[in-house]
Design a protein around this motif. Sequence first.
Motif, PDB file in Angstrom:
ATOM      1  N   ASP A  10      -0.296   6.829   2.326  1.00 50.40           N
ATOM      2  CA  ASP A  10      -1.610   7.381   2.699  1.00 50.40           C
ATOM      3  C   ASP A  10      -2.644   6.281   2.915  1.00 50.40           C
ATOM      4  O   ASP A  10      -3.441   6.339   3.858  1.00 50.40           O
ATOM      5  N   GLU A  11      -2.637   5.278   2.063  1.00 49.83           N
ATOM      6  CA  GLU A  11      -3.578   4.162   2.202  1.00 49.83           C
ATOM      7  C   GLU A  11      -3.242   3.334   3.449  1.00 49.83           C
ATOM      8  O   GLU A  11      -4.140   2.877   4.163  1.00 49.83           O
ATOM      9  N   LYS A  66       0.838  -1.199   0.000  1.00 50.32           N
ATOM     10  CA  LYS A  66       0.000   0.000   0.000  1.00 50.32           C
ATOM     11  C   LYS A  66       0.874   1.251   0.000  1.00 50.32           C
ATOM     12  O   LYS A  66       1.932   1.270   0.626  1.00 50.32           O
ATOM     13  N   ILE A 115      -1.933   4.476   6.165  1.00 49.55           N
ATOM     14  CA  ILE A 115      -2.378   5.270   7.314  1.00 49.55           C
ATOM     15  C   ILE A 115      -3.876   5.098   7.540  1.00 49.55           C
ATOM     16  O   ILE A 115      -4.328   4.909   8.675  1.00 49.55           O
ATOM     17  N   GLN A 116      -4.656   5.140   6.481  1.00 48.19           N
ATOM     18  CA  GLN A 116      -6.104   4.933   6.611  1.00 48.19           C
ATOM     19  C   GLN A 116      -6.399   3.544   7.166  1.00 48.19           C
ATOM     20  O   GLN A 116      -7.250   3.382   8.047  1.00 48.19           O
ATOM     21  N   ALA A 117      -5.694   2.541   6.664  1.00 48.83           N
ATOM     22  CA  ALA A 117      -5.894   1.168   7.133  1.00 48.83           C
ATOM     23  C   ALA A 117      -5.487   1.038   8.595  1.00 48.83           C
ATOM     24  O   ALA A 117      -6.142   0.338   9.374  1.00 48.83           O
ATOM     25  N   HIS A 149      -0.808  12.487  15.698  1.00 48.01           N
ATOM     26  CA  HIS A 149      -0.198  12.083  14.437  1.00 48.01           C
ATOM     27  C   HIS A 149       0.780  13.181  14.018  1.00 48.01           C
ATOM     28  O   HIS A 149       0.384  14.329  13.837  1.00 48.01           O
ATOM     29  N   GLN A 151      -5.582   3.424  10.922  1.00 50.50           N
ATOM     30  CA  GLN A 151      -6.591   4.064  11.755  1.00 50.50           C
ATOM     31  C   GLN A 151      -7.838   3.192  11.898  1.00 50.50           C
ATOM     32  O   GLN A 151      -8.408   3.098  12.989  1.00 50.50           O
ATOM     33  N   SER A 152      -8.233   2.510  10.851  1.00 48.86           N
ATOM     34  CA  SER A 152      -9.374   1.591  10.921  1.00 48.86           C
ATOM     35  C   SER A 152      -9.060   0.399  11.815  1.00 48.86           C
ATOM     36  O   SER A 152      -9.888   0.002  12.645  1.00 48.86           O
TER      37      SER A 152
END
Length: 133
Positions: free
Chosen positions: A15-16, A12, A18-20, A35, A22-23
């Motif tokens: 940015d992707e 990944k 980081i989103q993963a 952060h 956080q989820s």
Amino acid sequence: MAELDYTVATDKPVDEAIQALQSALAERKFSALWHLHVNEKLREKGFHLEPDFHIFEVCNPAKAKQALETDQKVGYLLPCKIVVYSDRNDGNRTKIGLLRPQTLIGLLDDERFRDLANEVEQELRAVVDAAAR
């Protein structure tokens, strides 16, 4: 000496990842308290850093309360840190890693924390692994 970190690579982009991350944190009742996008902060100070590097301070409130009620010195080790970065030594491949709670808690040399540190580390390893998939 015990290993300092647990780090995995992912395909990944940062940015992707980081989103993963956080989820995955939210699914396990952890949250990102803070952060720091290191590149942006250094740029504000007149320095340039490449590639991308992010530091997250993460916490599970119930586990933090339990640790602090056992011995407030554990506060020196809180919150836990997770990093997401492009590894320039590995073709700028994205890495997600954590500072191992078991290694850190060993600095206190207090058996009362052993099980809690192990539990937190296993949960955060699962977070990192989930974010990397």
